[in-house]
Motif scaffolding. Structure first.
Motif, mmCIF file in Angstrom:
data_model
loop_
_atom_site.group_PDB
_atom_site.id
_atom_site.type_symbol
_atom_site.label_atom_id
_atom_site.label_comp_id
_atom_site.label_asym_id
_atom_site.label_seq_id
_atom_site.Cartn_x
_atom_site.Cartn_y
_atom_site.Cartn_z
ATOM 1 N N GLY A 1 -18.683 18.622 -34.600
ATOM 2 C CA GLY A 1 -19.722 18.144 -34.392
ATOM 3 C C GLY A 1 -20.235 18.159 -32.989
ATOM 4 N N VAL A 2 -21.325 17.326 -32.886
ATOM 5 C CA VAL A 2 -21.850 17.126 -31.580
ATOM 6 C C VAL A 2 -22.020 15.755 -31.201
ATOM 7 N N TYR A 3 -21.403 15.276 -29.989
ATOM 8 C CA TYR A 3 -21.512 13.819 -29.541
ATOM 9 C C TYR A 3 -22.977 14.072 -28.821
ATOM 10 N N LEU A 4 -23.821 12.935 -29.351
ATOM 11 C CA LEU A 4 -25.016 12.620 -28.811
ATOM 12 C C LEU A 4 -24.965 11.329 -27.747
ATOM 13 N N HIS A 5 -25.090 11.588 -26.339
ATOM 14 C CA HIS A 5 -25.162 10.497 -25.446
ATOM 15 C C HIS A 5 -26.560 10.215 -25.160
ATOM 16 N N PHE A 6 -27.032 9.104 -25.726
ATOM 17 C CA PHE A 6 -28.412 8.534 -25.340
ATOM 18 C C PHE A 6 -28.534 7.576 -24.260
ATOM 19 N N PHE A 7 -29.533 7.635 -23.288
ATOM 20 C CA PHE A 7 -29.947 6.781 -22.590
ATOM 21 C C PHE A 7 -31.180 6.232 -22.438
ATOM 22 N N HIS A 8 -31.708 4.985 -22.281
ATOM 23 C CA HIS A 8 -32.977 4.680 -21.801
ATOM 24 C C HIS A 8 -32.887 3.516 -20.882
ATOM 25 N N LYS A 9 -33.019 4.081 -19.552
ATOM 26 C CA LYS A 9 -32.942 3.413 -18.434
ATOM 27 C C LYS A 9 -34.132 3.040 -17.533
ATOM 28 N N ASP A 10 -33.955 2.012 -16.485
ATOM 29 C CA ASP A 10 -34.979 1.592 -15.590
ATOM 30 C C ASP A 10 -35.891 0.654 -16.356
ATOM 31 N N TRP A 11 -35.395 -0.189 -17.079
ATOM 32 C CA TRP A 11 -36.237 -1.149 -17.862
ATOM 33 C C TRP A 11 -36.158 -2.553 -16.718
ATOM 34 N N PRO A 12 -37.539 -2.704 -16.543
ATOM 35 C CA PRO A 12 -37.523 -3.837 -15.388
ATOM 36 C C PRO A 12 -36.919 -5.269 -15.699
ATOM 37 N N GLU A 13 -36.903 -5.534 -16.984
ATOM 38 C CA GLU A 13 -36.383 -6.818 -17.329
ATOM 39 C C GLU A 13 -35.535 -6.806 -18.643
ATOM 40 N N CYS A 14 -34.648 -7.347 -18.934
ATOM 41 C CA CYS A 14 -33.697 -7.836 -20.072
ATOM 42 C C CYS A 14 -34.516 -8.874 -20.624
ATOM 43 N N ASN A 15 -35.722 -8.644 -21.214
ATOM 44 C CA ASN A 15 -36.679 -9.385 -22.034
ATOM 45 C C ASN A 15 -36.844 -9.323 -23.496
ATOM 46 N N THR A 16 -37.567 -9.725 -24.201
ATOM 47 C CA THR A 16 -37.526 -9.650 -25.852
ATOM 48 C C THR A 16 -37.977 -8.291 -26.122
ATOM 49 N N HIS A 17 -38.653 -7.523 -25.215
ATOM 50 C CA HIS A 17 -39.089 -6.269 -25.601
ATOM 51 C C HIS A 17 -37.932 -5.345 -25.309
ATOM 52 N N PHE A 18 -37.219 -5.488 -24.451
ATOM 53 C CA PHE A 18 -36.026 -4.590 -24.133
ATOM 54 C C PHE A 18 -34.952 -4.578 -25.232
ATOM 55 N N LYS A 19 -34.719 -5.976 -25.620
ATOM 56 C CA LYS A 19 -33.725 -6.126 -26.684
ATOM 57 C C LYS A 19 -34.245 -5.859 -28.227
ATOM 58 N N HIS A 20 -35.397 -5.774 -28.437
ATOM 59 C CA HIS A 20 -35.960 -5.060 -29.749
ATOM 60 C C HIS A 20 -36.018 -3.554 -29.584
ATOM 61 N N SER A 21 -36.328 -3.117 -28.459
ATOM 62 C CA SER A 21 -36.286 -1.521 -28.230
ATOM 63 C C SER A 21 -34.658 -1.077 -28.469
ATOM 64 N N SER A 22 -33.800 -2.082 -27.994
ATOM 65 C CA SER A 22 -32.410 -1.510 -28.174
ATOM 66 C C SER A 22 -32.002 -1.677 -29.739
ATOM 67 N N PHE A 23 -32.505 -2.338 -30.455
ATOM 68 C CA PHE A 23 -32.274 -2.304 -31.776
ATOM 69 C C PHE A 23 -32.733 -1.263 -32.511
ATOM 70 N N CYS A 24 -34.260 -1.219 -32.027
ATOM 71 C CA CYS A 24 -34.851 0.224 -32.649
ATOM 72 C C CYS A 24 -34.319 1.405 -32.420
ATOM 73 N N TRP A 25 -33.932 1.550 -31.162
ATOM 74 C CA TRP A 25 -33.210 2.729 -30.916
ATOM 75 C C TRP A 25 -31.820 2.924 -31.752
ATOM 76 N N ALA A 26 -31.119 1.927 -31.929
ATOM 77 C CA ALA A 26 -30.006 2.150 -32.805
ATOM 78 C C ALA A 26 -30.426 2.480 -34.180
ATOM 79 N N MET A 27 -31.591 2.072 -34.796
ATOM 80 C CA MET A 27 -31.799 2.276 -36.041
ATOM 81 C C MET A 27 -32.533 3.602 -36.123
ATOM 82 N N LEU A 28 -33.231 4.154 -34.855
ATOM 83 C CA LEU A 28 -33.997 5.472 -34.970
ATOM 84 C C LEU A 28 -32.578 6.614 -34.793
#
Length: 142
Positions: free
Chosen positions: A95-122
């Protein structure tokens, strides 16, 4: 200090199908935004529309056909505007390894944490789309 989200996952598909799923609007709509437009070429602008309130834009910052595509947010939530996200493909025999990144977040805040969860689900939705042909209705996506 900036923050980043990283995921790597094996998707049992070919690199062409995976590349198309992360770069072509008609495929992106099957696992991420409600509506999408854009052309997979460096400097092109993509529109990722989730709702009228979340009508976001990104520029293709780096692209190599069948290998990777990286997007720089240009119009979105304040937290997302500084960020770049991307998909790097690594072909393997099973198969294919997908290496995903989403970088340069200004803060490790609630929105960052929620987006991390959402990316995992997506990304799980992307995997199911490519491996099983499952399209989760937009209203059911995190």
């Amino acid at each position: 200090m900036s923050h980043a989200i990283y995921f790597s996952l094996m998707i049992k598909t070919d690199k062409t199908s995976l590349y198309r799923a992360v770069s072509e609007p008609k495929h992106l709509e099957n696992w991420w935004p409600l509506e999408c437009s854009g052309i997979p070429m460096k400097g092109e602008i993509y529109n990722f529309n989730f709702t009228d309130a979340y009508d976001w834009y990104a520029e293709v910052k780096s692209i190599k056909q069948w290998k990777h595509i990286h997007y720089k947010m240009t119009k979105s939530d304040d937290d997302w505007n500084a960020t770049t996200f991307g998909f790097d493909l690594e072909e393997k025999s099973n198969g294919v390894y997908l290496h995903f990144f989403h970088k340069d977040w200004p803060e490790c805040n609630t929105h960052f944490k929620h987006s991390s969860f959402c990316w995992a689900m997506l990304l799980k939705g992307l995997k199911d789309y490519l491996e099983k042909g499952i399209i989760v209705p937009f209203k059911d996506r995190e």
